[in-house]
Design a protein around this motif. Structure first.
Motif, short mmCIF file in Angstrom:
data_model
loop_
_atom_site.label_atom_id
_atom_site.label_comp_id
_atom_site.label_asym_id
_atom_site.label_seq_id
_atom_site.Cartn_x
_atom_site.Cartn_y
_atom_site.Cartn_z
N ILE A 285 1.30 -0.98 0.52
CA ILE A 285 -0.18 -0.05 -0.14
C ILE A 285 0.77 1.56 -0.34
N GLU A 286 2.23 1.29 0.28
CA GLU A 286 3.10 2.20 0.71
C GLU A 286 3.70 2.74 -1.06
N GLN A 287 3.32 1.94 -1.74
CA GLN A 287 3.40 2.19 -3.09
C GLN A 287 2.04 2.98 -4.05
N TYR A 288 0.99 2.90 -3.06
CA TYR A 288 -0.59 2.71 -3.83
C TYR A 288 -0.35 4.76 -3.48
N GLY A 289 -0.80 4.81 -1.99
CA GLY A 289 -1.12 5.65 -1.61
C GLY A 289 -0.29 6.25 -0.87
N ASP B 299 5.75 8.54 -1.82
CA ASP B 299 7.01 7.97 -3.05
C ASP B 299 6.07 7.01 -3.88
N GLY B 300 4.73 7.22 -3.53
CA GLY B 300 4.13 5.63 -4.34
C GLY B 300 4.36 6.73 -5.79
N GLU B 301 2.96 5.50 -6.14
CA GLU B 301 2.81 5.28 -7.94
C GLU B 301 1.62 7.40 -7.91
N LEU B 302 0.30 6.96 -6.92
CA LEU B 302 -0.37 8.22 -7.58
C LEU B 302 0.54 9.39 -7.46
N SER B 303 0.83 9.67 -6.14
CA SER B 303 2.21 10.80 -5.94
C SER B 303 3.06 11.22 -7.27
N ALA B 304 3.60 9.86 -8.20
CA ALA B 304 4.35 10.08 -8.82
C ALA B 304 3.29 10.63 -10.14
N ALA B 305 2.60 9.98 -10.84
CA ALA B 305 1.99 10.32 -11.81
C ALA B 305 1.03 11.67 -11.61
N LEU B 306 0.60 12.56 -10.63
CA LEU B 306 -0.45 13.65 -9.78
C LEU B 306 1.15 14.19 -10.22
N ARG B 307 2.64 13.95 -9.79
CA ARG B 307 3.37 15.10 -9.96
C ARG B 307 3.37 15.27 -11.08
N ALA C 154 0.04 3.16 -15.05
CA ALA C 154 0.60 1.30 -15.30
C ALA C 154 0.48 0.47 -14.34
N HIS C 155 1.71 1.86 -13.66
CA HIS C 155 2.58 1.17 -12.30
C HIS C 155 1.21 0.79 -11.44
#
Lengths: 74, 189
Positions: free
Chosen positions: B26-30, B33-41, B66-67
């Motif tokens: 879940i750390e990489q989900y929400g 430094d997760g994927e949601l943060s990355a995509a939105l950033r 996609a990640h």
């Protein structure tokens, strides 16, 4: 120094933009970007007073901001 | 706009029911430094970055979604058939009480995702350096998850995702180099 401390670019301008376009946008590229590891015995500002006011002892690290308009644009 | 391809970027297989691993993933989900943060950033920074690197942010931001989908699939598979008792045992009791088996954007400790995880300074160098730091932090997070996971199938997918962080970091470094280049008018100080 053989690099500029400001870079400018011309963003895309649409005919549909509501505000008068800014034809040129500029951003800082400070000197630290160009110095991977500061060399020994770099040049220093001539007086301690000047260094104190500039915020650095080293001339190669000094980045005047904002640059004067003539230097900055065109 | 986007076109959607109804498949994952890289296959996700899970070898055993393991809700505890889901709690870590879940750390990489929400997470910060997760994927949601990355995509939105990245997708948000596109608008105020020089034209030369807009495409890069667009492409990497899209890949991050996609990640995100791969991580979501892992978490879902690891928890979908777990009983409430199993979830409590795995430390996901609070999650179950709040969300049942649904996924939610929070980190491994349960703190909900917040926009303060991402930044848009408007300064192209500052923004790209933030992006590079984010990629390295995500790579490290993948390493720590692989370290605590004993699921060989999950680890295979995680190794793929970790490698993508390395590639993205390299591309952001190259974007900085592009912005540093002396183009148009040469002005020597």
């Amino acid at each position: 120094m053989t690099y500029t401390l400001v870079k400018c670019y011309s963003p895309y301008i649409s005919k549909m933009d509501p505000c008068p376009p800014m034809l040129k946008k500029c951003f800082s590229t400070p000197p630290n970007l160009y110095i991977p590891f500061q060399p020994y015995n770099s040049e220093q500002f001539p007086t301690a007073r000047e260094a104190l006011y500039k915020g650095t002892l080293w001339t190669c690290l000094y980045d005047p901001y904002p640059l004067k308009r003539e230097e900055n644009l065109e | 706009m986007w076109y959607y391809e109804k498949k994952l970027q890289y296959p996700v297989k899970v070898s055993q029911c393991n809700p505890r691993l889901a709690k870590y993933l879940i750390e990489q989900y929400g997470g910060a430094d997760g994927e949601l943060s990355a995509a939105l950033r990245y997708l948000n920074q596109r608008y105020t970055i020089p034209d030369k690197v807009v495409g890069l942010l667009n492409d990497i931001g899209t890949e991050e979604f996609a990640h995100l989908e791969m991580i979501a699939t892992m978490i879902y598979k690891l928890t979908k058939d777990a009983t409430p008792e199993q979830l409590v045992e795995a430390g996901m009791g609070a999650h179950f009480v709040n969300h049942d088996h649904a996924l939610f954007y929070h980190n491994a400790a349960g703190a909900p995702w917040t926009a303060t995880y991402i930044q848009a300074k408007g300064d192209p160098i500052a923004d790209l350096y933030e992006d590079i730091a984010a990629e390295e932090k995500a790579r490290a997070t993948y390493q720590w998850i692989i370290d605590v996971s004993d699921d060989p199938f999950i680890n295979d997918s995680l190794k793929f995702l970790r490698e993508r962080e390395i590639v993205h970091s390299q591309r952001f470094h190259e974007a900085v180099e592009i912005l540093k280049e002396e183009r148009d008018r040469k002005k020597v100080f």
